[in-house]
Design a protein around this motif. Structure first.
Motif, PDB file in Angstrom:
ATOM      1  N   HIS A 154       7.691  10.070  -5.827  1.00 17.73           N
ATOM      2  CA  HIS A 154       8.224   8.985  -6.666  1.00 17.73           C
ATOM      3  C   HIS A 154       8.480   7.716  -5.850  1.00 17.73           C
ATOM      4  O   HIS A 154       8.370   7.699  -4.620  1.00 17.73           O
TER       5      HIS A 154
ATOM      6  N   ALA B 246      13.867   6.061  -7.922  1.00 18.82           N
ATOM      7  CA  ALA B 246      13.456   7.051  -8.925  1.00 18.82           C
ATOM      8  C   ALA B 246      13.781   8.455  -8.411  1.00 18.82           C
ATOM      9  O   ALA B 246      14.558   8.627  -7.459  1.00 18.82           O
TER      10      ALA B 246
ATOM     11  N   THR C 241      10.692  11.587 -12.802  1.00 17.98           N
ATOM     12  CA  THR C 241       9.725  10.616 -13.304  1.00 17.98           C
ATOM     13  C   THR C 241       8.360  11.233 -13.574  1.00 17.98           C
ATOM     14  O   THR C 241       7.561  10.702 -14.346  1.00 17.98           O
TER      15      THR C 241
ATOM     16  N   ASN D 298       3.775   6.890  -6.508  1.00 17.62           N
ATOM     17  CA  ASN D 298       4.011   5.643  -7.232  1.00 17.62           C
ATOM     18  C   ASN D 298       4.866   4.708  -6.380  1.00 17.62           C
ATOM     19  O   ASN D 298       5.858   5.124  -5.794  1.00 17.62           O
ATOM     20  N   SER D 299       4.468   3.435  -6.308  1.00 15.41           N
ATOM     21  CA  SER D 299       5.237   2.397  -5.635  1.00 15.41           C
ATOM     22  C   SER D 299       5.469   2.779  -4.168  1.00 15.41           C
ATOM     23  O   SER D 299       4.512   2.992  -3.425  1.00 15.41           O
TER      24      SER D 299
ATOM     25  N   VAL E 278       5.562   1.556 -13.696  1.00 13.63           N
ATOM     26  CA  VAL E 278       5.642   3.032 -13.687  1.00 13.63           C
ATOM     27  C   VAL E 278       4.803   3.582 -14.849  1.00 13.63           C
ATOM     28  O   VAL E 278       5.330   4.224 -15.765  1.00 13.63           O
TER      29      VAL E 278
ATOM     30  N   GLU F 158       5.171   7.140 -16.173  1.00 14.33           N
ATOM     31  CA  GLU F 158       6.393   7.437 -16.914  1.00 14.33           C
ATOM     32  C   GLU F 158       6.360   6.763 -18.286  1.00 14.33           C
ATOM     33  O   GLU F 158       6.832   7.330 -19.275  1.00 14.33           O
TER      34      GLU F 158
END
Length: 325
Positions: free
Chosen positions: A84, A88, A92, A151-152, A307, A310
């Motif tokens: 994540h 988060a 998620t 993610n990210s 996101v 999500e």
């Protein structure tokens, strides 16, 4: 009796009385705000019952108690690892996991500084340290080779694992990933406050619900999809003891784009998923990943934000399942 004081002295007297009154007013307002929005840290054991039901487990990695979920086909020799992003948690990925675990073993975790795992003892939150953490977690769980997605911040960690240990990564999935020196068009309020050391103490002790709600909505393409339950989850993970202080420390250690030159060294099959409405890491950086990673595939979801997994798990995981075929 005649007042013999000069106009200048009378002005200074009135001025200082005004400043004193203003300062007292500000202090009173600050006190009221603290009383209304006071939100102290919560011990992790207090949060576990609600946020770590089975199949959650806690395993020890380098002395840290790490919140992990290991789901799906346990005989899968190449499990999917889901990482994540900032602020988060493994939650998620729940909708992705539900779709993938019928065919794969799927491992998700709360990385240090976030979720129920919480802070590192050494307070080292640089991205290479996170990559080393993931490799140590894989060793602990006896995973030799994997498909890794993030993610990210989690995306940046995922590709750094692929660079550091390519023999252990079969495929790479980047979801609105960090890595380049990006320029945001909008930053969640919570992140902006965490980046300001001068208000760090206040930020670590108050948490207005409206601020949390606005921060989550900021990373969605369609803010109407942000539900009260979603805000509850992000709030609970933020209140985990030590997380707010760790977030501030991480932002102080962040050096955006410091390792971007190594992205061109990625040579595993790579899927890049991006939200076309991402204002934190805009879609132009998806194109940079696509250019720098030879043979990579880029899919942009025009209406989604930072996101997308999500915000619209069904549409995004369908692309992942096709990639995994």
């Amino acid at each position: 009796m005649q007042n013999t004081s000069s106009p200048g002295k009378r002005f200074l007297r009135r001025f200082f009385l005004f400043i004193a009154g203003l300062s007292l007013t500000i202090l009173c307002l600050l006190g009221i705000a603290l009383a209304i929005f006071w939100a102290p840290d919560k011990p992790v054991d207090e949060l576990k019952a609600r946020w770590a039901p089975p199949p959650s487990q806690f395993i020890t990695v380098n002395g840290m108690s790490v919140h992990v979920r290991d789901e799906g086909k346990q005989d899968d020799p190449v499990p999917i690892i889901l990482i994540h992003g900032t602020s988060a948690s493994l939650h998620t990925w729940e909708a992705w996991v539900a779709e993938l675990k019928g065919q794969h073993r799927v491992i998700s975790m709360d990385i240090p500084a976030f979720g129920l795992t919480g802070p590192r003892a050494d307070a080292d939150y640089r991205s290479p340290t996170y990559a080393r953490f993931i490799l140590d977690l894989l060793d602990t769980m006896k995973v030799e080779r994997c498909i890794i997605a993030g993610n990210s911040l989690g995306g940046e960690v995922a590709w750094q694992v692929a660079v550091a240990a390519p023999q252990r990564v079969e495929r790479l999935i980047l979801v609105d990933a960090g890595g380049y020196a990006f320029k945001s068009s909008s930053i969640p309020l919570g992140f902006r406050i965490a980046r300001m050391p001068q208000v760090a103490w206040i930020a670590e002790h108050i948490l207005p619900r409206r601020m949390m709600e606005n921060s989550v909505k900021n990373v969605y393409g369609n803010p109407d999809k942000v539900t009260p339950a979603l805000v509850d989850r992000y709030t609970a993970m933020t209140l985990r003891e030590g997380n707010r202080h760790a977030l501030s420390q991480r932002f102080q250690q962040t050096s955006s784009g410091a390792h971007a030159a190594s992205i061109k060294n990625i040579h595993v099959p790579t899927l890049i998923i991006w939200g076309g409405q991402d204002r934190l890491i805009p879609p132009e950086y998806a194109s940079k990943f696509n250019q720098d990673i030879a043979g990579s595939k880029l899919v942009i979801f025009d209406k989604l934000g930072h996101v997308p997994h999500e915000e619209d798990p069904a549409a995004t995981v369908a692309v992942v399942k096709e990639f995994l075929k």
